[in-house]
Enzyme design. Structure first.
Site, PDB file in Angstrom:
ATOM      1  N   LYS A 258       0.823  -1.206   0.085  1.00 51.62           N
ATOM      2  CA  LYS A 258      -0.080   0.017  -0.129  1.00 51.62           C
ATOM      3  C   LYS A 258       0.946   1.280  -0.002  1.00 51.62           C
ATOM      4  O   LYS A 258       0.629   2.341  -0.814  1.00 51.62           O
ATOM      5  CB  LYS A 258      -0.888  -0.034   1.263  1.00 51.62           C
ATOM      6  CG  LYS A 258      -1.635   1.277   1.575  1.00 51.62           C
ATOM      7  CD  LYS A 258      -2.615   1.235   2.568  1.00 51.62           C
ATOM      8  CE  LYS A 258      -1.788   1.240   4.012  1.00 51.62           C
ATOM      9  NZ  LYS A 258      -1.332   2.731   4.549  1.00 51.62           N
ATOM     10  N   ASN A 259       1.743   1.376   0.833  1.00 53.21           N
ATOM     11  CA  ASN A 259       2.599   2.321   1.058  1.00 53.21           C
ATOM     12  C   ASN A 259       3.619   2.791   0.029  1.00 53.21           C
ATOM     13  O   ASN A 259       4.371   3.690   0.053  1.00 53.21           O
ATOM     14  CB  ASN A 259       3.239   2.532   2.437  1.00 53.21           C
ATOM     15  CG  ASN A 259       2.215   2.745   3.626  1.00 53.21           C
ATOM     16  OD1 ASN A 259       1.121   2.975   3.487  1.00 53.21           O
ATOM     17  ND2 ASN A 259       2.496   2.411   4.859  1.00 53.21           N
TER      18      ASN A 259
ATOM     19  N   ARG B 161      -4.753  10.566   4.859  1.00 47.84           N
ATOM     20  CA  ARG B 161      -3.728  11.449   4.857  1.00 47.84           C
ATOM     21  C   ARG B 161      -2.984  11.379   3.888  1.00 47.84           C
ATOM     22  O   ARG B 161      -2.216  12.335   3.264  1.00 47.84           O
ATOM     23  CB  ARG B 161      -2.915  11.413   6.478  1.00 47.84           C
ATOM     24  CG  ARG B 161      -3.786  11.353   7.309  1.00 47.84           C
ATOM     25  CD  ARG B 161      -2.859  11.464   8.760  1.00 47.84           C
ATOM     26  NE  ARG B 161      -2.150  12.312   8.550  1.00 47.84           N
ATOM     27  CZ  ARG B 161      -1.076  12.619   7.973  1.00 47.84           C
ATOM     28  NH1 ARG B 161      -0.337  11.353   7.410  1.00 47.84           N
ATOM     29  NH2 ARG B 161      -0.294  13.597   8.099  1.00 47.84           N
TER      30      ARG B 161
ATOM     31  N   CYS C 273      -5.319  11.988  12.988  1.00 48.33           N
ATOM     32  CA  CYS C 273      -5.981  10.737  12.766  1.00 48.33           C
ATOM     33  C   CYS C 273      -5.610  10.054  14.155  1.00 48.33           C
ATOM     34  O   CYS C 273      -5.264  10.871  15.030  1.00 48.33           O
ATOM     35  CB  CYS C 273      -5.299   9.963  11.566  1.00 48.33           C
ATOM     36  SG  CYS C 273      -3.636   9.401  11.999  1.00 48.33           S
TER      37      CYS C 273
ATOM     38  N   ARG D 160       0.042  14.272  13.390  1.00 47.67           N
ATOM     39  CA  ARG D 160       0.526  13.987  11.984  1.00 47.67           C
ATOM     40  C   ARG D 160       0.639  15.211  11.026  1.00 47.67           C
ATOM     41  O   ARG D 160       0.036  15.348  10.127  1.00 47.67           O
ATOM     42  CB  ARG D 160      -0.176  12.965  11.307  1.00 47.67           C
ATOM     43  CG  ARG D 160      -0.079  11.613  12.216  1.00 47.67           C
ATOM     44  CD  ARG D 160      -0.645  10.518  11.583  1.00 47.67           C
ATOM     45  NE  ARG D 160       0.125   9.773  10.752  1.00 47.67           N
ATOM     46  CZ  ARG D 160      -0.190   8.968   9.828  1.00 47.67           C
ATOM     47  NH1 ARG D 160      -1.450   8.553   9.775  1.00 47.67           N
ATOM     48  NH2 ARG D 160       0.517   8.541   8.755  1.00 47.67           N
TER      49      ARG D 160
ATOM     50  N   ASP E 296       4.509   0.236  12.237  1.00 54.50           N
ATOM     51  CA  ASP E 296       3.261  -0.350  11.601  1.00 54.50           C
ATOM     52  C   ASP E 296       3.213  -1.810  12.201  1.00 54.50           C
ATOM     53  O   ASP E 296       2.179  -2.693  11.774  1.00 54.50           O
ATOM     54  CB  ASP E 296       3.283  -0.284  10.261  1.00 54.50           C
ATOM     55  CG  ASP E 296       3.130   1.244   9.671  1.00 54.50           C
ATOM     56  OD1 ASP E 296       3.480   1.481   8.457  1.00 54.50           O
ATOM     57  OD2 ASP E 296       2.814   1.914  10.380  1.00 54.50           O
TER      58      ASP E 296
ATOM     59  N   VAL F 172       7.919   6.644  17.200  1.00 50.91           N
ATOM     60  CA  VAL F 172       7.486   7.371  15.770  1.00 50.91           C
ATOM     61  C   VAL F 172       6.221   8.161  16.098  1.00 50.91           C
ATOM     62  O   VAL F 172       6.225   9.208  15.595  1.00 50.91           O
ATOM     63  CB  VAL F 172       7.230   6.247  14.740  1.00 50.91           C
ATOM     64  CG1 VAL F 172       6.995   7.092  13.610  1.00 50.91           C
ATOM     65  CG2 VAL F 172       8.737   5.685  14.442  1.00 50.91           C
TER      66      VAL F 172
ATOM     67  N   ARG G  89      -8.671  -0.836   4.453  1.00 45.61           N
ATOM     68  CA  ARG G  89      -7.936   0.150   3.913  1.00 45.61           C
ATOM     69  C   ARG G  89      -6.320  -0.479   3.600  1.00 45.61           C
ATOM     70  O   ARG G  89      -5.895   0.106   2.711  1.00 45.61           O
ATOM     71  CB  ARG G  89      -7.616   1.287   4.855  1.00 45.61           C
ATOM     72  CG  ARG G  89      -8.913   2.104   5.357  1.00 45.61           C
ATOM     73  CD  ARG G  89      -8.598   3.369   6.019  1.00 45.61           C
ATOM     74  NE  ARG G  89      -7.610   4.099   5.521  1.00 45.61           N
ATOM     75  CZ  ARG G  89      -6.956   5.057   6.139  1.00 45.61           C
ATOM     76  NH1 ARG G  89      -7.541   5.629   7.075  1.00 45.61           N
ATOM     77  NH2 ARG G  89      -6.179   6.001   5.442  1.00 45.61           N
TER      78      ARG G  89
HETATM   79  C1  EPZ Z   1       4.270   6.935   6.540  1.00 45.45           C
HETATM   80  O1  EPZ Z   1       3.459   7.833   6.999  1.00 45.45           O
HETATM   81  C2  EPZ Z   1       3.222   5.626   6.441  1.00 45.45           C
HETATM   82  N1  EPZ Z   1       2.153   5.872   5.516  1.00 45.45           N
HETATM   83  C3  EPZ Z   1       2.682   5.069   7.821  1.00 45.45           C
HETATM   84  O2  EPZ Z   1       1.958   4.107   7.500  1.00 45.45           O
HETATM   85  C4  EPZ Z   1       3.997   4.911   8.679  1.00 45.45           C
HETATM   86  O3  EPZ Z   1       3.419   4.461  10.019  1.00 45.45           O
HETATM   87  C5  EPZ Z   1       4.866   6.045   8.728  1.00 45.45           C
HETATM   88  O4  EPZ Z   1       5.318   6.329   7.392  1.00 45.45           O
HETATM   89  C6  EPZ Z   1       6.055   5.676   9.721  1.00 45.45           C
HETATM   90  O5  EPZ Z   1       6.705   4.695   9.175  1.00 45.45           O
HETATM   91  C7  EPZ Z   1       2.373   5.990   4.269  1.00 45.45           C
HETATM   92  O6  EPZ Z   1       3.453   5.743   3.744  1.00 45.45           O
HETATM   93  C8  EPZ Z   1       1.311   6.486   3.194  1.00 45.45           C
HETATM   94  P1  EPZ Z   1       6.309  10.395   8.598  1.00 45.45           P
HETATM   95  P2  EPZ Z   1       4.028   9.388   7.138  1.00 45.45           P
HETATM   96  O7  EPZ Z   1       5.968  11.493   7.870  1.00 45.45           O
HETATM   97  O8  EPZ Z   1       4.787   9.574   5.896  1.00 45.45           O
HETATM   98  C9  EPZ Z   1       6.288  13.563  11.964  1.00 45.45           C
HETATM   99  C10 EPZ Z   1       0.209   2.797   7.817  1.00 45.45           C
HETATM  100  O9  EPZ Z   1      -0.495   2.013   8.708  1.00 45.45           O
HETATM  101  N2  EPZ Z   1       6.335  14.520  10.960  1.00 45.45           N
HETATM  102  O10 EPZ Z   1       7.221   9.271   8.281  1.00 45.45           O
HETATM  103  O11 EPZ Z   1       2.733  10.168   7.380  1.00 45.45           O
HETATM  104  C11 EPZ Z   1       5.041  12.781  12.220  1.00 45.45           C
HETATM  105  O12 EPZ Z   1       4.005  13.083  12.997  1.00 45.45           O
HETATM  106  C12 EPZ Z   1       0.849   3.818   7.879  1.00 45.45           C
HETATM  107  O13 EPZ Z   1       0.364   2.151   6.684  1.00 45.45           O
HETATM  108  C13 EPZ Z   1       6.287  15.744  11.170  1.00 45.45           C
HETATM  109  O14 EPZ Z   1       6.103  16.240  12.508  1.00 45.45           O
HETATM  110  O15 EPZ Z   1       4.686   9.326   8.630  1.00 45.45           O
HETATM  111  C14 EPZ Z   1       5.611  11.103  12.940  1.00 45.45           C
HETATM  112  O16 EPZ Z   1       5.610  11.652  14.255  1.00 45.45           O
HETATM  113  C15 EPZ Z   1       0.120   4.627   9.223  1.00 45.45           C
HETATM  114  N3  EPZ Z   1       6.243  16.715  10.252  1.00 45.45           N
HETATM  115  C16 EPZ Z   1       6.809  11.403  12.272  1.00 45.45           C
HETATM  116  O17 EPZ Z   1       7.403  12.688  11.744  1.00 45.45           O
HETATM  117  C17 EPZ Z   1       6.028  16.513   8.958  1.00 45.45           C
HETATM  118  O18 EPZ Z   1       5.804  17.359   8.293  1.00 45.45           O
HETATM  119  C18 EPZ Z   1       6.971  10.276  11.206  1.00 45.45           C
HETATM  120  O19 EPZ Z   1       5.984  10.484  10.299  1.00 45.45           O
HETATM  121  C19 EPZ Z   1       5.688  14.826   8.692  1.00 45.45           C
HETATM  122  C20 EPZ Z   1       6.018  14.155   9.734  1.00 45.45           C
END
Ligand code: EPZ
Length: 415
Positions: free
Chosen positions: A22-23, A91, A115, A120, A302, A324, A394
């Protein structure tokens, strides 16, 4: 709303096919915005989130050709807006921001909002685009971005954001000059996207490391590509073998994406055998182990909830630390209703194993928490009824069929 009913206690046995990730599919589908012409992608999984991103892209004028490989054609874009009603359901819609801005010079994308697992924010995405010369305003809950042509820049991410890395990598492909992404995410899904972008003619090196270099081009061309296996789905089935004391082989997988999980499952008493494109996971006497989630190549956030389900029936104490996301313990309350003994202390959960969980009516709160409750139901004594399974749909393709094929007494009840 559908429910899933599980009669626990059956060890899972057999082979299960690993669907496309998916990702990886989500950013790869949005990358089609970067070029006119028709791209073809194999192994796109059939998931609610994929249908959502297709609806969003369709609203921008992207056309699809269904088939063995999915055709994605962004020749005639008709819009620049990703509306709140779609973005709030997923998202990852933020992934249209970078490519849309790079291709058309403007984009209006709803702020995703939080969420269940955390606030996020997308501040790192926005700041990076501003550093590349985009004019970005936040108005009425939308990100309004404009740039005649983005300029290459050196971007440092405070956190190795996965979709942030993907968004900016896509935008940089059409920028004027070189972009360096520092503290970039190293997930395999980032490398899969980079591979597809190179197929379109982009000049990208360093993906899979924490520094990615993109040398911008004036335009790109369509390509064909393949989505990598979904390592979180595979990991979910491996842990399912552990919690039920079964013996499951995940086929069409990529063992190279599972180092942290395999090491942890072996410490937790499982037998893990690596084959060419398959991973055999056999349960044994569970050992209670500590888990700390980290960005790739660390233990995946995850799979944190799924691992907690297995530790809930371990012999001793397991400390599970989530580094995370700030609120990714929504599954704890539901596990406790099934008889688990868990205490949350800050960003750690202290799990005291119990001999057996008991089936109960439980509620899914987010995608991976739903998977955790499925695993708990498989190991529990008696019947578990999981509601709000739309969370599950999803991110997991035909999950009850795949588990039933492994011997699980599990069925979906249409609601
Ligand atoms: C991706 O989310 C994945 N989703 C998530 O999978 C996964 O849990 C996550 O990466 C971490 O591995 C997709 O790829 C579609 P991040 P993402 O930006 O990109 C903070 C699932 O279950 N952050 O790496 O949204 C954020 O709050 C989903 O398949 C900021 O502060 O995660 C988090 O604490 C859930 N500012 C950390 O970084 C930003 O601009 C990591 O978030 C962006 C992120």
């Amino acid at each position: 709303m559908d429910k899933i009913v599980i009669e626990g206690g059956t060890p899972l046995r057999g082979e299960v096919h690993n669907s496309g990730a998916k990702n990886a599919a989500l950013p790869i589908l949005t990358a089609s915005l970067l070029t006119s012409g028709c791209n073809f992608f194999r192994r796109v999984p059939d998931l609610v989130d994929i249908r959502t991103i297709k609806k969003l892209l369709g609203g921008l004028g992207v056309r699809f050709v269904e088939g063995e490989a999915l055709g994605v054609d962004a020749t005639d874009l008709t819009g620049i807006e990703a509306s709140y009603d779609l973005v709030r359901t997923m998202r990852a819609s933020i992934l249209v921001l970078g490519p849309l801005l790079a291709r058309t010079g403007e984009a209006r994308v709803s702020l995703p909002g939080g969420c269940a697992i955390g606030a996020r924010p997308v501040n790192l995405h926005i700041r990076a685009l501003q550093e590349m010369g985009a004019e970005v305003n936040l108005k009425d809950g939308y990100i309004e971005a404009k740039a005649a042509r983005l300029k290459g820049a050196t971007i440092y991410f405070d956190l190795p954001t996965v979709t942030g890395t993907e968004n900016i990598m896509m935008a940089a492909c059409l920028a004027d000059g070189t972009t360096l992404l520092k503290n970039a995410a190293r997930e395999p899904e980032v490398s899969n996207l980079a591979e597809v972008l190179r197929g379109m003619g982009a000049r990208i090196t360093g993906d899979g490391t924490d520094v990615i270099r993109i040398d911008g081009c004036p335009s790109l061309h369509p390509t064909e590509g393949e989505i990598i296996p979904d390592r979180i789905e595979a990991g979910t089935f491996m842990i399912a073998a552990g919690i039920t004391g079964g013996d499951v082989t995940v086929v069409d997988a990529d063992p190279g994406h599972h180092d942290a999980l395999i090491a942890k499952l072996r410490d937790a008493g499982m037998t893990i055998e690596i084959r060419d494109k398959a991973i055999r996971a056999a349960g044994g006497r569970i050992v209670s182990v500590d888990v700390k989630t980290l960005p790739y190549p660390g233990f995946p956030t995850d799979l944190q909830a799924q691992m907690m389900a297995m530790m809930a029936v371990g012999p001793g104490l397991s400390v599970i630390t989530e580094t995370v996301f700030e609120n990714r313990f929504m599954h704890v309350g539901e596990l406790i209703r099934m008889g688990a003994d868990i205490v949350i202390q800050g960003n750690s959960a202290v799990v005291r194993g119990v001999p057996r969980l008991r089936g109960a009516p439980v509620m899914a709160t987010d995608l991976r928490a739903s998977a955790c409750l499925i695993l708990a139901g498989l190991a529990a004594e008696g019947k578990t009824v999981l509601s709000r399974v739309y969370h599950l749909d999803r991110g997991y393709e035909k999950i009850e069929k795949k588990f039933a094929a492994l011997g699980a007494r599990m069925e979906r009840v249409k609601g």
